[in-house]
Design an enzyme around this catalytic site. Structure first.
Site, short mmCIF file in Angstrom:
data_model
loop_
_atom_site.label_atom_id
_atom_site.label_comp_id
_atom_site.label_asym_id
_atom_site.label_seq_id
_atom_site.Cartn_x
_atom_site.Cartn_y
_atom_site.Cartn_z
CD GLU A 94 59.27 47.72 27.74
OE1 GLU A 94 60.04 47.57 28.80
OE2 GLU A 94 59.41 48.58 26.83
NE ARG A 98 48.89 48.30 24.60
CZ ARG A 98 47.83 48.52 24.16
NH1 ARG A 98 46.81 47.63 24.28
NH2 ARG A 98 47.28 49.66 23.64
NE ARG A 99 49.62 52.40 19.84
CZ ARG A 99 48.44 52.99 20.29
NH1 ARG A 99 48.38 52.92 21.69
NH2 ARG A 99 47.63 53.40 19.75
CB CYS A 304 57.56 50.35 30.18
SG CYS A 304 57.74 50.95 28.50
#
Length: 507
Positions: A94, A98-99, A304
């Protein structure tokens, strides 16, 4: 654009199809080159992705596109964190997804500020600010429930593979000489892996089992142990008053006591409620902040579940991109693949803990996502790997690599291990070639290139200060974001671990 990256939601279907999302993500993964992928039948991993949904003039039809995808299960220990920002600290899927999405958003903002245009952003009211285009939204997919609170799930009779009752702590100690049940299996599994990165595996990395390994080990050792049960009246309470009693009441009003829960390897943060470690459903405290495990030492990476809850208030764009955005970016939907899942638990972990937060600055709000589950399982999940395992393949273990793919023009693929580029030698550590494109330093440099590409007259007010130099400076100068973070921390997450400033002074 390569096939499998995007699809069109059927006409007349105004809601997101969880299975369509999962299918799109699995197909995008299948199209990636083999580097960093698990060995079929012997290695498993987790997958996450960010999808962009674009609705046009016809509200009943929308295009859905994978813009970032990540795999990974590992996290480095705190002693391996770098003051240069050149190590990728958290490689859970996750976080990788996102990055990678931040890389995509930086590219879109560069198109916007340069006048080339953007499929995501349009000009906002404030000078130098941008907002998301009408009809555009983002969705997060994860092949498994997020580690931490969202993975503390009751095991019910309706699940296809119900686990055996959890043994007592003393029984577990008899199994492995007093150690953690899953530690032995995890360590021996890692020792036998054949696809090790060039950099030697250090003792600070460890997979996050998301609750599955404890149950598998309990099944294997059940015949050797005695079983103890816990009565509902003995269920422990945590400090906020919530109980770990996972009993369920059916439509007839009958209460069914579930015998056990899926475990998480994430540990409670210091200073708060600890896990009671009682047998059965009393093993964990719920609703608390947790850090990801590191073998032999602790980490500073929050679970997370905690990060997704935070993104539901602060947005997933981060402090740096908040300089350019009039409003934070939120996931409209979170879709989870086929795995042990509980809607109430997901709601508690991702939404309820932050639902009361108030007095947020302009541009920020509590924005709970819609929570959905797909019926499609990731082919490289731990459960599927168990089914596909053949004699002679060796012990099943998590894949040591993490893959990032995002929809950017330059270097869309980034494969890492132990926080560095996959395959880097010890001699190469500390050089630019060893750095992941997702590490803090690389993302900071990408952001600075966006600032340089912005006409000085069009810079946001928050970036017009001459004294901005370090990564820390630029993060702190994002004042609205920091104010929102302060409100969230004080009202919901006072025990959230703070980053050491000395690890953020690079430039």
């Amino acid at each position: 654009m390569p096939a499998g990256l995007h699809t069109r939601v059927p006409d007349g279907f105004n809601a997101v199809s969880a299975d369509e999302v999962a299918k799109l993500c699995y197909e995008r993964f299948r199209q990636l080159p083999p580097r960093g992928k698990p060995e079929p039948g012997r290695e498993w991993t987790l997958l996450a992705a960010v999808l962009q949904i674009t609705r046009g003039a016809d509200p009943l039809s929308a295009a859905m596109e994978v813009v970032s995808l990540g795999t990974g299960t590992k996290c480095i220990g705190q002693t391996s964190m770098s003051p240069s920002g050149d190590v990728l600290n958290d490689s859970h899927a996750e976080v990788i997804a996102r990055r990678g999405c931040v890389r995509y958003l930086i590219q879109e903002l560069r198109g916007a500020v340069s006048g080339r245009g953007s499929s995501v952003f349009c000009a906002a009211d404030e000078r130098g600010k941008w907002r998301i285009r009408p009809g555009v939204s983002f969705l997060l997919f994860s092949s498994h429930t997020p580690c931490g609170d969202a993975s503390i799930i009751p095991v019910t009779d309706s699940q296809p593979q119900p686990c055996l009752p959890v043994t007592s702590v003393k029984s577990r100690e008899r199994m492995d000489g007093g150690g953690d049940l899953k530690r032995k299996a995890e360590e021996s599994g890692e020792e036998q892996t054949s696809k090790l990165p060039r950099v030697e595996e250090k003792a600070e990395t460890k997979e996050e089992d998301r609750g599955d390994s404890d149950l598998l080990n309990l099944k294997r050792n059940f015949k050797e142990t005695s079983v103890e049960t816990v009565s509902p009246s003995s269920q422990p309470k945590i400090k906020d008053g919530s109980s770990t009693d996972f009993g369920r009441t059916d439509r007839a009003g009958l209460h069914h006591q579930v015998p056990d829960i899926h475990r998480t390897g994430a540990k409670c943060v210091p200073g708060g409620p600890a896990d009671p470690l009682q047998p059965g459903v009393g093993y964990h405290s719920t609703g608390v902040l947790r850090v990801k495990p590191g073998r032999g030492e602790s980490t500073l990476s929050l679970s997370c579940s905690d990060k997704l809850a935070r993104w539901g208030v602060l947005g997933f764009q981060g402090a740096l991109l908040s300089h350019y955005l009039q409003e934070a970016l939120y996931f409209s939907t979170v879709v989870v693949g086929k795995c042990p899942y509980d809607q109430e638990v997901m709601q508690r972990a991702l939404v309820t803990r932050c639902s009361h937060v108030s007095d947020l600055p302009a541009g920020f709000s509590v924005r709970p996502p819609e929570l959905l589950q797909s019926t499609l399982e990731f082919p490289f999940s731990q459960a599927q790997t168990e089914l596909q395992h053949q004699a002679g393949q060796g012990r099943i273990s998590p894949c040591g690599a993490a893959i990032s793919w995002c929809n950017v023009t330059e270097q869309p693929l980034d494969v890492t291990a132990n926080g560095y580029k996959h395959g880097v030698t010890k001699k190469g550590l500390g050089t630019p070639k060893s750095r992941s494109l997702l590490c803090k330093l690389e993302l900071f440099h990408s952001f600075l290139s966006l600032v340089s590409a912005t006409d000085p007259s069009a810079l946001p007010d928050s970036l017009r200060r001459a004294e901005l130099q370090t990564y820390w400076d630029y993060k702190q100068a994002s004042q609205s974001y920091q104010q929102a973070w302060q409100q969230l921390r004080s009202q919901a997450f006072p025990l959230w671990l703070r980053s050491d400033r000395n690890l953020l002074l690079f430039h």
